[in-house]
Design a protein around this motif. Structure first.
Motif, mmCIF file in Angstrom:
data_model
loop_
_atom_site.group_PDB
_atom_site.id
_atom_site.type_symbol
_atom_site.label_atom_id
_atom_site.label_comp_id
_atom_site.label_asym_id
_atom_site.label_seq_id
_atom_site.Cartn_x
_atom_site.Cartn_y
_atom_site.Cartn_z
ATOM 1 N N ASN A 26 0.827 -1.206 0.000
ATOM 2 C CA ASN A 26 0.000 0.000 0.000
ATOM 3 C C ASN A 26 0.859 1.252 0.000
ATOM 4 O OD1 ASN A 26 -2.301 -1.564 2.311
ATOM 5 N ND2 ASN A 26 -2.425 -1.505 0.080
ATOM 6 N N LEU A 27 1.917 1.246 0.794
ATOM 7 C CA LEU A 27 2.780 2.424 0.889
ATOM 8 C C LEU A 27 3.534 2.684 -0.410
ATOM 9 C CD1 LEU A 27 4.379 2.328 4.465
ATOM 10 C CD2 LEU A 27 2.509 3.745 3.631
ATOM 11 N N SER A 28 3.771 1.648 -1.182
ATOM 12 C CA SER A 28 4.500 1.828 -2.441
ATOM 13 C C SER A 28 3.703 2.664 -3.442
ATOM 14 C CB SER A 28 4.848 0.469 -3.060
ATOM 15 O OG SER A 28 3.675 -0.205 -3.486
ATOM 16 N N ALA A 29 2.402 2.844 -3.180
ATOM 17 C CA ALA A 29 1.587 3.715 -4.030
ATOM 18 C C ALA A 29 1.698 5.172 -3.605
ATOM 19 C CB ALA A 29 0.126 3.276 -3.976
ATOM 20 N N ILE A 30 2.320 5.402 -2.429
ATOM 21 C CA ILE A 30 2.444 6.759 -1.900
ATOM 22 C C ILE A 30 3.855 7.301 -2.075
ATOM 23 C CG2 ILE A 30 2.220 8.180 0.190
ATOM 24 C CD1 ILE A 30 0.280 6.047 1.251
ATOM 25 N N ASP A 32 8.213 6.161 -3.091
ATOM 26 C CA ASP A 32 9.063 5.251 -3.858
ATOM 27 C C ASP A 32 9.675 4.225 -2.917
ATOM 28 O OD1 ASP A 32 10.646 4.007 -5.701
ATOM 29 O OD2 ASP A 32 12.162 5.600 -5.788
ATOM 30 N N THR A 33 8.984 3.096 -2.748
ATOM 31 C CA THR A 33 9.447 2.044 -1.858
ATOM 32 C C THR A 33 8.857 0.724 -2.320
ATOM 33 O OG1 THR A 33 9.743 1.445 0.475
ATOM 34 C CG2 THR A 33 7.559 2.237 -0.175
ATOM 35 N N SER A 34 9.140 -0.350 -1.588
ATOM 36 C CA SER A 34 8.608 -1.673 -1.927
ATOM 37 C C SER A 34 8.575 -2.519 -0.664
ATOM 38 C CB SER A 34 9.477 -2.359 -2.985
ATOM 39 O OG SER A 34 10.764 -2.666 -2.446
ATOM 40 N N ASP A 35 7.824 -3.597 -0.733
ATOM 41 C CA ASP A 35 7.769 -4.510 0.408
ATOM 42 C C ASP A 35 9.159 -5.058 0.722
ATOM 43 O OD1 ASP A 35 6.386 -6.316 2.359
ATOM 44 O OD2 ASP A 35 7.146 -7.838 0.995
ATOM 45 N N GLU A 36 9.903 -5.411 -0.318
ATOM 46 C CA GLU A 36 11.245 -5.975 -0.105
ATOM 47 C C GLU A 36 12.162 -4.952 0.547
ATOM 48 O OE1 GLU A 36 15.332 -6.861 -0.477
ATOM 49 O OE2 GLU A 36 14.381 -5.227 -1.623
ATOM 50 N N TRP A 37 12.100 -3.694 0.110
ATOM 51 C CA TRP A 37 12.977 -2.648 0.656
ATOM 52 C C TRP A 37 12.678 -2.423 2.128
ATOM 53 C CZ3 TRP A 37 12.982 2.096 3.038
ATOM 54 C CH2 TRP A 37 14.150 2.864 2.943
#
Length: 334
Positions: A26-30, A32-37
């Motif tokens: 969800n945060l990756s839509a807000i 520049d990030t990812s679950d893996e990061w």
């Protein structure tokens, strides 16, 4: 046997979190990030966020209700309510609002602020009131809604924090279960983690100006806080164990502020505590500040992981910078 005024037991716990869960995806839509990061650097997978129509008072009272019920007492038997928080509903204090919400009509109530160390500092504060014989039943709550104060465009900080509350009931006891503590502060490191006031100059009279403004979002130097935690936390736990006349080998559970899984792992390694003795739930809740220790404790108790008589080494650390540790045995037991 007449109570001597020296013993303390921790007999009830409870917790509460908002129903809204926000995942790393969800945060990756807000930002520049990812679950893996996020997961690889912090161990966090999701966090709970309080909706706009909710309050810290509601979360704190819900956690407190569960703790009071487990302790087998009523709200009217509470003598003192300590609310450890950095995010009150009212800057003048929120503990009294929690007191009213609970119907704890006999309780004195006040806020205590030591950020992520707040719950540990609160345990020590509660212990002093009980040891002197002034109060018999103390409700200690750790609660924070840091989502109010996060910069949601800053991927370094917005991925870390969540909202929640946890509580314990500490009671006068013939046998002492609160075994030792150590508290520390270092204001020279204050700049590493802030939620600071920022105000401009506002003319009031011809020769008088005042500052009026608000609070900036959370800022943090993550590397400095990490280095601080992995160096200072093992040391403060060892000092608290020394005061308790215990060794690391006698600890059943290591219960740290749930800030970062890397910190939990590093502290456990330095203390030579195996991973299966480390309580961790930050993957589901993120960093909930003063709520993180009692929230993790409550889950571990209700899942049957922590049992009556278990010895727990708890440590909080964070803004201030502050850090501390308490050594206690959980619950009622012979």
């Amino acid at each position: 046997m007449e109570y001597s005024g020296l013993g303390i037991a921790i007999n009830g716990c409870g917790s509460a979190t908002p129903s809204v869960s926000v995942s790393n995806e969800n945060l990756s839509a807000i930002v520049d990030t990812s679950d893996e990061w996020i997961a690889s650097r912090t161990g966090i997978r999701q966090r709970r966020l309080a909706p706009p129509d909710s309050s810290l008072t509601q979360l704190a009272a819900a956690a407190a209700d569960h703790a009071i019920a487990m302790a087998g007492i009523t709200a009217t038997e509470i003598d003192l309510i300590l609310l450890a928080t950095s995010t009150p509903d009212d800057l003048f204090g929120t503990a009294s609002r929690v007191q009213a919400e609970l119907g704890a009509t006999s309780a004195v109530a006040f806020d205590l602020t030591a950020a992520c160390s707040g719950f540990v500092f609160g345990m020590v504060t509660a212990a002093q009131f009980i040891r002197t014989g002034v109060y018999q039943n103390v409700l200690l709550i750790g609660a924070d809604v840091l989502s109010r104060w996060v910069d949601w465009t800053d991927r370094r900080t917005c991925v870390l924090f969540g909202d929640g509350a946890g509580a314990v009931v500490m009671q006068a006891s013939q046998l002492d279960r609160f075994l030792g503590f150590e508290l520390r502060s270092d204001g020279t490191l204050n700049h590493c983690l802030n939620l600071s006031y920022e105000g401009g100059s506002t003319p009031l009279l011809e020769n008088v100006a005042i500052a009026q403004g608000g609070f900036r979002p959370i800022t943090m130097n993550g590397q400095e806080v990490y280095r601080f935690a992995v160096k200072r936390v093992p040391d403060v736990i060892e000092k608290a164990l020394f005061r308790a006349n215990l060794t690391v080998a006698q600890v059943d559970w290591l219960l740290l502020h749930q800030a970062n899984q890397r910190i939990l792992d590093a502290v456990a390694t330095r203390l030579h505590i195996p991973a299966n003795k480390v309580i961790s739930n930050l993957a589901h809740y993120g960093n909930t500040s003063a709520a993180s220790i009692p929230l993790a404790l409550d889950e571990a108790v209700r899942q049957g992981q922590v049992k009556p008589g278990d010895t727990i080494a708890a440590s909080g650390f964070g803004a201030g910078l502050t850090w501390g540790a308490t050594i206690f045995q959980w619950g009622q037991f012979d």
